[in-house]
Design a protein around this motif. Structure first.
Motif, PDB file in Angstrom:
ATOM      1  N   GLY A 264       0.980  -0.968   0.003  1.00 26.29           N
ATOM      2  CA  GLY A 264      -0.009   0.060   0.013  1.00 26.29           C
ATOM      3  C   GLY A 264       1.056   1.275   0.170  1.00 26.29           C
ATOM      4  O   GLY A 264       1.819   1.142   0.658  1.00 26.29           O
TER       5      GLY A 264
ATOM      6  N   ALA B 172      -3.094   0.402  -3.754  1.00 27.27           N
ATOM      7  CA  ALA B 172      -2.751  -0.841  -3.367  1.00 27.27           C
ATOM      8  C   ALA B 172      -2.088  -1.662  -4.483  1.00 27.27           C
ATOM      9  O   ALA B 172      -3.079  -1.835  -5.430  1.00 27.27           O
TER      10      ALA B 172
ATOM     11  N   VAL C 181      -2.744   4.640   1.568  1.00 25.02           N
ATOM     12  CA  VAL C 181      -3.156   3.160   1.846  1.00 25.02           C
ATOM     13  C   VAL C 181      -2.212   2.769   2.991  1.00 25.02           C
ATOM     14  O   VAL C 181      -0.944   2.397   2.893  1.00 25.02           O
TER      15      VAL C 181
ATOM     16  N   VAL D  33      -2.447  -3.154   4.766  1.00 24.18           N
ATOM     17  CA  VAL D  33      -2.998  -3.957   3.662  1.00 24.18           C
ATOM     18  C   VAL D  33      -2.942  -5.532   4.531  1.00 24.18           C
ATOM     19  O   VAL D  33      -2.018  -5.614   5.345  1.00 24.18           O
TER      20      VAL D  33
ATOM     21  N   THR E 297      -7.749  -3.345   2.592  1.00 18.15           N
ATOM     22  CA  THR E 297      -6.916  -2.188   2.628  1.00 18.15           C
ATOM     23  C   THR E 297      -7.533  -0.962   3.678  1.00 18.15           C
ATOM     24  O   THR E 297      -8.787  -0.883   3.498  1.00 18.15           O
TER      25      THR E 297
END
Length: 450
Positions: A359, A365, A407, A410, A421
């Motif tokens: 991410g 991602a 992000v 993950v 995510t």
């Protein structure tokens, strides 16, 4: 805060139930392990119970004024079968509050007096049962963690993870003449232990007995929860520790903003080995154990320098003298993106071959796979999924687009079929790990997901 309680089907995203008419903010909720009961804790101090088998009708009368202040967390004990004598443990509900109290409720007999646990001097923010239902852990704003023998009420542990010599002490169970109460009071001892207290930055567990806590003083503490004692304190990172994971019962791996990835072994306070292959913060590291017939580990680490370093088959170095400046022995592959990378995870499904996700700060991602594992997927230009043309044996196969901010986290589902995510845009998303299709967008947080 909007006073809503909504239940969704995880497999279809269908809204199953929405509580209407609630005028008090909801702080927390928990499901019983058999999925039959839902408990929610309210800002008002009340606790409500719903029957998931009967369209979420009230399971019992509301527990009015369960606490004097708002309920901060709730947790159910594991639902267990009967013992050889036919005795079935009661279903217990634990609630904690900003008033510093914890209470244990017998859901099978609400006429029984609740047990009161007093160990904290400030808000109790989290609570959880152990897998066997015999112990409870609570965490508080007073910077302590308390562990309780919930059945006997005669053993307990209270410790401050940031202390060189964390406070540990037992208190006996106190009983009244007519109401059994499991009560513990550590408040008189806490005031003398508030100096130089640190706080955790990340944690990891191994089974139900071992807990690793990375502290903001750049150390890692290893705790044996069964023996109620700290086993080891590791020192060697020079900056904030960004992730810590167990490799096995005696070995840990960590990443840090000092650009390094370190290997730690029980019995040795300093790193057993260190890698400094990133030029920026090492933000995350992930490890997959060997399969039953192998001895090599799969390792991936990511960095602020926009790099991904991947070892398909690595030997974990256990001694700095034999490391030659690296924590791993084996061929590595380095991939570079245009944006800093914050998080990573390896697929637990070894049948997929190379399969990991990272991410990034650009809100995307990316899923890396081996070329031989790339299944043909039709291109849909209206979709957020883009199939990349790999430039080598391992390359970005899927880009998961939809987040509007970094992000930050993950992870794979246990079977490896889905990816979750989390983002600073306050949302989580669930994706199909094979096709990259977004299955669900989870809303509700009022701050970034870290």
């Amino acid at each position: 805060w909007d006073c809503s309680f909504i239940v969704w089907r995880a497999d279809t995203g269908e809204k199953v139930f929405q509580l209407k008419g609630q005028d008090k903010p909801i702080n927390c909720l928990a499901w019983s392990s058999d999925d039959k009961i839902v408990a929610i804790g309210l800002w008002s101090g009340d606790v409500l119970l719903f029957n998931a088998e009967k369209d979420f009708a009230p399971y019992l009368e509301p527990i009015k004024d369960a606490h004097e202040q708002s309920v901060r967390s709730v947790a159910f004990s594991p639902v267990r079968g009967a013992d050889p004598s036919g005795n079935r443990p009661p279903l217990l509900l634990l609630s904690s509050s900003t008033d510093g109290s914890m209470k244990v409720w017998n859901i099978d007999d609400m006429d029984a007096h609740s047990a009161i646990l007093n160990a904290h001097s400030q808000s109790v923010n989290a609570c959880a049962f152990s897998a066997d239902g015999k112990h409870v852990a609570t965490a508080s704003d007073d910077q302590t963690i308390a562990i309780w023998d919930i059945l006997g009420g005669t053993e307990s542990l209270c410790f401050q993870p940031g202390k060189e010599d964390p406070f540990i002490k037992e208190k006996k169970q106190r009983k009244t003449d007519n109401k059994p109460v499991s009560a513990f009071d550590f408040s008189s001892s806490l005031s003398a232990r508030e100096d130089n207290v640190g706080f955790p930055t990340c944690i990891s567990s191994f089974g139900s007995n071992l807990l690793a806590i990375a502290m903001n003083d750049c150390t890692i503490q290893l705790w044996d929860l069964k023996k109620m004692r700290r086993v080891q304190k590791f020192s060697g990172h020079q900056h904030t520790i960004t992730s810590v994971k167990f490799i096995d019962e005696d070995t840990l791996i960590s990443s840090s903003e000092d650009n390094s990835v370190c290997i730690w072994t029980v019995g040795k306070a300093s790193p057993a080995a260190r890698s400094e292959n990133h030029r920026g913060y090492a933000n995350c590291v992930a490890v997959n154990p060997p399969n039953s017939s192998g001895s090599k580990y799969e390792v991936v680490s990511v960095s602020d320098d926009s790099s991904v370093i991947y070892y398909p088959e690595a030997t974990i170095v256990q001694s700095m003298a034999s490391s030659s400046g690296d924590a791993f022995v084996g061929d590595s592959k380095t991939f570079t993106q245009k944006s800093a990378i914050l998080s990573c995870a390896l697929s637990p499904d070894s049948s997929l071959g190379t399969h990991f996700v990272v991410g990034s700060r650009d809100g995307i991602a990316r899923v890396y796979r081996q070329r031989s594992n790339l299944a043909p997927v039709s291109q849909d230009w209206s979709s957020s999924v883009k199939i990349q043309n790999p430039l080598g044996p391992i390359a970005v196969a899927l880009t998961l687009e939809g987040h509007r901010d970094w992000v930050t986290n993950v992870s794979y589902s246990p079977a490896g079929s889905k990816i979750c995510t989390g983002s600073f845009d306050f949302t989580l998303a669930i994706w199909d790990a094979e096709t990259g299709e977004k299955l669900h967008n989870l809303l509700g947080h009022t701050g970034g997901v870290i």
